[in-house]
Design a protein around this motif. Structure first.
Motif, PDB file in Angstrom:
ATOM      1  N   ALA A 312       0.594  -1.251   0.171  1.00 48.02           N
ATOM      2  CA  ALA A 312      -0.133  -0.083   0.146  1.00 48.02           C
ATOM      3  C   ALA A 312       0.863   1.233  -0.097  1.00 48.02           C
ATOM      4  O   ALA A 312       0.431   2.237  -0.548  1.00 48.02           O
ATOM      5  CB  ALA A 312      -0.850   0.026   1.077  1.00 48.02           C
ATOM      6  N   CYS A 313       2.080   0.962   0.630  1.00 48.28           N
ATOM      7  CA  CYS A 313       2.812   2.428   0.720  1.00 48.28           C
ATOM      8  C   CYS A 313       3.789   2.522  -0.521  1.00 48.28           C
ATOM      9  O   CYS A 313       4.479   1.636  -0.721  1.00 48.28           O
ATOM     10  CB  CYS A 313       3.813   2.158   2.136  1.00 48.28           C
ATOM     11  SG  CYS A 313       4.774   3.397   2.412  1.00 48.28           S
ATOM     12  N   ILE A 314       3.867   3.787  -0.725  1.00 47.67           N
ATOM     13  CA  ILE A 314       4.668   4.288  -2.079  1.00 47.67           C
ATOM     14  C   ILE A 314       6.065   5.035  -1.640  1.00 47.67           C
ATOM     15  O   ILE A 314       6.461   5.668  -2.539  1.00 47.67           O
ATOM     16  CB  ILE A 314       3.930   5.206  -3.141  1.00 47.67           C
ATOM     17  CG1 ILE A 314       3.557   6.361  -2.462  1.00 47.67           C
ATOM     18  CG2 ILE A 314       2.824   4.140  -3.635  1.00 47.67           C
ATOM     19  CD1 ILE A 314       3.232   7.338  -3.540  1.00 47.67           C
ATOM     20  N   SER A 315       6.177   4.749  -0.409  1.00 46.81           N
ATOM     21  CA  SER A 315       7.374   5.541  -0.053  1.00 46.81           C
ATOM     22  C   SER A 315       8.853   5.139  -0.662  1.00 46.81           C
ATOM     23  O   SER A 315       9.609   6.260  -0.869  1.00 46.81           O
ATOM     24  CB  SER A 315       7.748   5.299   1.755  1.00 46.81           C
ATOM     25  OG  SER A 315       8.065   3.967   1.900  1.00 46.81           O
ATOM     26  N   ILE A 318       8.999   7.840  -3.248  1.00 45.61           N
ATOM     27  CA  ILE A 318       9.164   9.160  -2.670  1.00 45.61           C
ATOM     28  C   ILE A 318      10.580   9.258  -2.349  1.00 45.61           C
ATOM     29  O   ILE A 318      11.178  10.113  -2.481  1.00 45.61           O
ATOM     30  CB  ILE A 318       8.373   9.379  -1.570  1.00 45.61           C
ATOM     31  CG1 ILE A 318       6.771   9.435  -1.843  1.00 45.61           C
ATOM     32  CG2 ILE A 318       8.512  10.417  -0.404  1.00 45.61           C
ATOM     33  CD1 ILE A 318       5.688   9.333  -0.529  1.00 45.61           C
ATOM     34  N   CYS A 328       0.617  10.140  -2.868  1.00 47.13           N
ATOM     35  CA  CYS A 328       0.425   9.021  -2.389  1.00 47.13           C
ATOM     36  C   CYS A 328      -1.401   9.134  -2.177  1.00 47.13           C
ATOM     37  O   CYS A 328      -1.817   9.934  -1.167  1.00 47.13           O
ATOM     38  CB  CYS A 328       1.052   8.458  -1.283  1.00 47.13           C
ATOM     39  SG  CYS A 328       0.471   7.011  -0.353  1.00 47.13           S
ATOM     40  N   GLU A 330      -2.913   7.420  -0.259  1.00 47.65           N
ATOM     41  CA  GLU A 330      -3.301   7.321   1.250  1.00 47.65           C
ATOM     42  C   GLU A 330      -2.806   8.240   2.057  1.00 47.65           C
ATOM     43  O   GLU A 330      -3.144   8.612   3.340  1.00 47.65           O
ATOM     44  CB  GLU A 330      -2.606   5.938   1.992  1.00 47.65           C
ATOM     45  CG  GLU A 330      -2.573   4.798   0.977  1.00 47.65           C
ATOM     46  CD  GLU A 330      -4.074   4.049   1.157  1.00 47.65           C
ATOM     47  OE1 GLU A 330      -4.832   4.609   1.680  1.00 47.65           O
ATOM     48  OE2 GLU A 330      -4.181   3.097   0.473  1.00 47.65           O
ATOM     49  N   PHE A 331      -2.296   9.429   1.793  1.00 49.89           N
ATOM     50  CA  PHE A 331      -1.684  10.505   2.448  1.00 49.89           C
ATOM     51  C   PHE A 331      -2.792  11.217   3.213  1.00 49.89           C
ATOM     52  O   PHE A 331      -3.639  11.757   2.369  1.00 49.89           O
ATOM     53  CB  PHE A 331      -0.913  11.461   1.665  1.00 49.89           C
ATOM     54  CG  PHE A 331      -0.412  12.634   2.342  1.00 49.89           C
ATOM     55  CD1 PHE A 331       0.618  12.553   3.031  1.00 49.89           C
ATOM     56  CD2 PHE A 331      -1.030  13.922   2.284  1.00 49.89           C
ATOM     57  CE1 PHE A 331       1.260  13.707   3.686  1.00 49.89           C
ATOM     58  CE2 PHE A 331      -0.659  14.973   2.831  1.00 49.89           C
ATOM     59  CZ  PHE A 331       0.727  14.822   3.541  1.00 49.89           C
ATOM     60  N   CYS A 335      -3.484   7.054   6.043  1.00 52.73           N
ATOM     61  CA  CYS A 335      -2.207   7.269   6.505  1.00 52.73           C
ATOM     62  C   CYS A 335      -2.032   8.596   7.237  1.00 52.73           C
ATOM     63  O   CYS A 335      -1.819   9.433   6.563  1.00 52.73           O
ATOM     64  CB  CYS A 335      -1.036   6.871   5.578  1.00 52.73           C
ATOM     65  SG  CYS A 335       0.458   7.001   6.059  1.00 52.73           S
ATOM     66  N   LEU A 341       0.930   4.100   7.712  1.00 51.96           N
ATOM     67  CA  LEU A 341       1.339   2.763   6.900  1.00 51.96           C
ATOM     68  C   LEU A 341       2.557   2.732   6.655  1.00 51.96           C
ATOM     69  O   LEU A 341       2.847   1.471   6.089  1.00 51.96           O
ATOM     70  CB  LEU A 341       0.272   3.014   5.689  1.00 51.96           C
ATOM     71  CG  LEU A 341      -1.192   3.009   5.878  1.00 51.96           C
ATOM     72  CD1 LEU A 341      -2.059   3.289   4.526  1.00 51.96           C
ATOM     73  CD2 LEU A 341      -1.986   1.616   6.569  1.00 51.96           C
ATOM     74  N   GLY A 342       3.374   3.728   6.640  1.00 54.41           N
ATOM     75  CA  GLY A 342       4.623   3.425   6.198  1.00 54.41           C
ATOM     76  C   GLY A 342       5.639   4.258   7.198  1.00 54.41           C
ATOM     77  O   GLY A 342       5.134   5.258   7.688  1.00 54.41           O
ATOM     78  N   THR A 344       7.789   6.536   6.312  1.00 51.43           N
ATOM     79  CA  THR A 344       8.052   7.879   5.922  1.00 51.43           C
ATOM     80  C   THR A 344       7.213   8.723   6.709  1.00 51.43           C
ATOM     81  O   THR A 344       7.002  10.239   6.828  1.00 51.43           O
ATOM     82  CB  THR A 344       8.131   8.271   4.705  1.00 51.43           C
ATOM     83  OG1 THR A 344       6.840   7.460   3.973  1.00 51.43           O
ATOM     84  CG2 THR A 344       9.125   7.881   4.035  1.00 51.43           C
ATOM     85  N   MET A 345       5.750   8.346   7.154  1.00 51.51           N
ATOM     86  CA  MET A 345       4.945   9.049   8.123  1.00 51.51           C
ATOM     87  C   MET A 345       5.246   8.899   9.415  1.00 51.51           C
ATOM     88  O   MET A 345       4.686   9.762  10.380  1.00 51.51           O
ATOM     89  CB  MET A 345       3.445   8.481   7.769  1.00 51.51           C
ATOM     90  CG  MET A 345       2.492   9.261   8.345  1.00 51.51           C
ATOM     91  SD  MET A 345       2.287  10.987   7.860  1.00 51.51           S
ATOM     92  CE  MET A 345       1.321  10.843   6.246  1.00 51.51           C
ATOM     93  N   CYS A 352       6.813  12.195   4.398  1.00 48.03           N
ATOM     94  CA  CYS A 352       5.298  12.457   4.559  1.00 48.03           C
ATOM     95  C   CYS A 352       4.979  12.964   5.830  1.00 48.03           C
ATOM     96  O   CYS A 352       3.928  13.724   5.696  1.00 48.03           O
ATOM     97  CB  CYS A 352       4.932  10.741   4.480  1.00 48.03           C
ATOM     98  SG  CYS A 352       4.963  10.009   2.972  1.00 48.03           S
TER      99      CYS A 352
END
Ligand code: SF4
Length: 363
Positions: A312-315, A318, A328, A330-331, A335, A341-342, A344-345, A352
């Motif tokens: 799910a996460c596109i980090s 990024i 993203c 989910e941003f 998330c 979810l990742g 980077t958050m 994120c």
């Protein structure tokens, strides 16, 4: 505040902004490597002071963000073993593994503690000789000397109940991955000043030559970053591709020689998995064979465990400068820092988290 205010002077920032507008004649894309620089850029609106031709993209230099889920799973497994006292920096506790994080393990009764230095973990080992004390050694070249010192001291003092779960990564190989990608759009780099304070910048010179990219070693305050961008754009406009040092108040070309020697004594370079990016050859540090007794993966038998990254996460995109956090889906929805979810958050250096904290209303 002394030594800070002079690097946040609004008039000087405006002068750099005007100077950049004067020298910029066409579109350029620059990557700031370090997550600390990303936070400063987003927090202080530095990207909004740039000419429209200059685009900043965010790089892989957030250690918490690039720690693979596999290592989080190993940390969770080790921390769950009775008699283990598991020590970590605070950010790592909330990085999601496959089904839970270290904070959940702690809430379930495991002895997971936040420390501020690996030497604090070593002290815990000396104070608790009947416990197995493990330190989660995450980070780039910046944190490697302190982790190396902890192992060196443990060895010197004969401390047997102390190990590191090592997840050290190195910046230059990641820059080469970015530059080698078919989707690459990065034309110049701001290198991380604190990494170069340890390692110097000789490693960056072959990269600048091979890929024809300017690399400017840059600090973390707003004027540092603006000056770094100015130096990078000036090189691009003049057709130069050199390594320059904006952060000369802290960085020497050869770096911190005793710290580098200590890193070499304790660690060896090898392949390492990066969260969202995959394995990069020669991009990480592991313990030298003669310090294998301090390797938590070996002591607890988790060295060969693997885990797939969640999708799910596109980090990963990024961290390679291909996407930005608001791209993203989910941003800010599924998330958030409360329910990440990742990584980077989660991290205080994550892109994120920076956009969520400072840009949510605008995007
Ligand atoms: S917003 Fe969340 S899911 Fe999307 S890339 Fe960032 S951390 Fe991953």
């Amino acid at each position: 505040m002394r030594f800070i205010d002079e690097y946040r002077d609004a008039d000087a920032a405006l002068r750099y902004s005007l100077g950049l507008k004067r020298i910029t004649t066409r579109p350029w894309t620059i990557m700031e490597v370090c997550g600390g620089q990303t936070h400063a850029i987003v927090k202080f609106g530095i990207d909004e002071l740039l000419p429209p031709e200059v685009t900043l993209v965010h790089g892989p230099g957030c250690p918490v963000c690039v720690t693979p889920v596999e290592l989080i799973e190993k940390a969770i497994e080790i921390a769950s073993i009775p008699n283990v006292l598991f020590c970590s920096f605070g950010d790592m506790l909330r990085v999601p593994g496959l089904s839970k994080d270290l904070l959940t393990v702690k809430a379930g009764g495991a002895d997971v503690r936040i420390v501020y230095s690996p030497l604090d973990a070593l002290k815990l080992a000396r104070d608790n000789p009947s416990r197995e004390v493990v330190f989660f050694a995450v980070g780039f070249e910046t944190t490697a000397p302190a982790n190396a010192m902890a192992v060196f001291q443990a060895s010197r003092l004969g401390v047997k109940n102390f190990t590191l779960l090592v997840s050290h990564v190195l910046v230059p190989p990641a820059m080469e991955v970015v530059l080698s990608s078919s989707e690459n759009r990065v034309q110049g780099f701001l290198a991380a000043g604190h990494v170069c304070a340890v390692m110097g910048y000789t490693e960056y010179e072959p990269i600048a030559q091979k890929y024809r990219v300017p690399i400017v070693v840059t600090g973390f305050e707003p004027l540092d970053i603006l000056q770094g961008i100015y130096m990078c754009i000036r090189q691009l406009e003049e057709g130069r591709a050199e390594v320059e040092n904006q952060y000369s108040r802290s960085v020497r070309r050869e770096g911190n020689v005793p710290a580098r020697k200590l890193i070499q004594e304790i660690f060896r370079v090898g392949p390492r998995k990066w969260r969202g990016i995959g394995e990069i050859p020669q991009s990480g540090l592991g313990l030298q064979e003669k310090y294998a007794d301090y390797d938590a993966e070996r002591r607890f038998g988790v060295a060969h465990h693997t885990a797939e990254e969640p999708t799910a996460c596109i980090s990963g995109l990024i961290l390679q400068g291909i996407k930005k956090p608001p791209d993203c889906p989910e941003f800010g929805l599924r998330c958030t820092p409360e329910h990440p979810l990742g990584a980077t958050m989660v991290s205080s250096e994550g892109a994120c988290a920076a956009y969520y904290q400072y840009r949510r209303r605008k995007n």
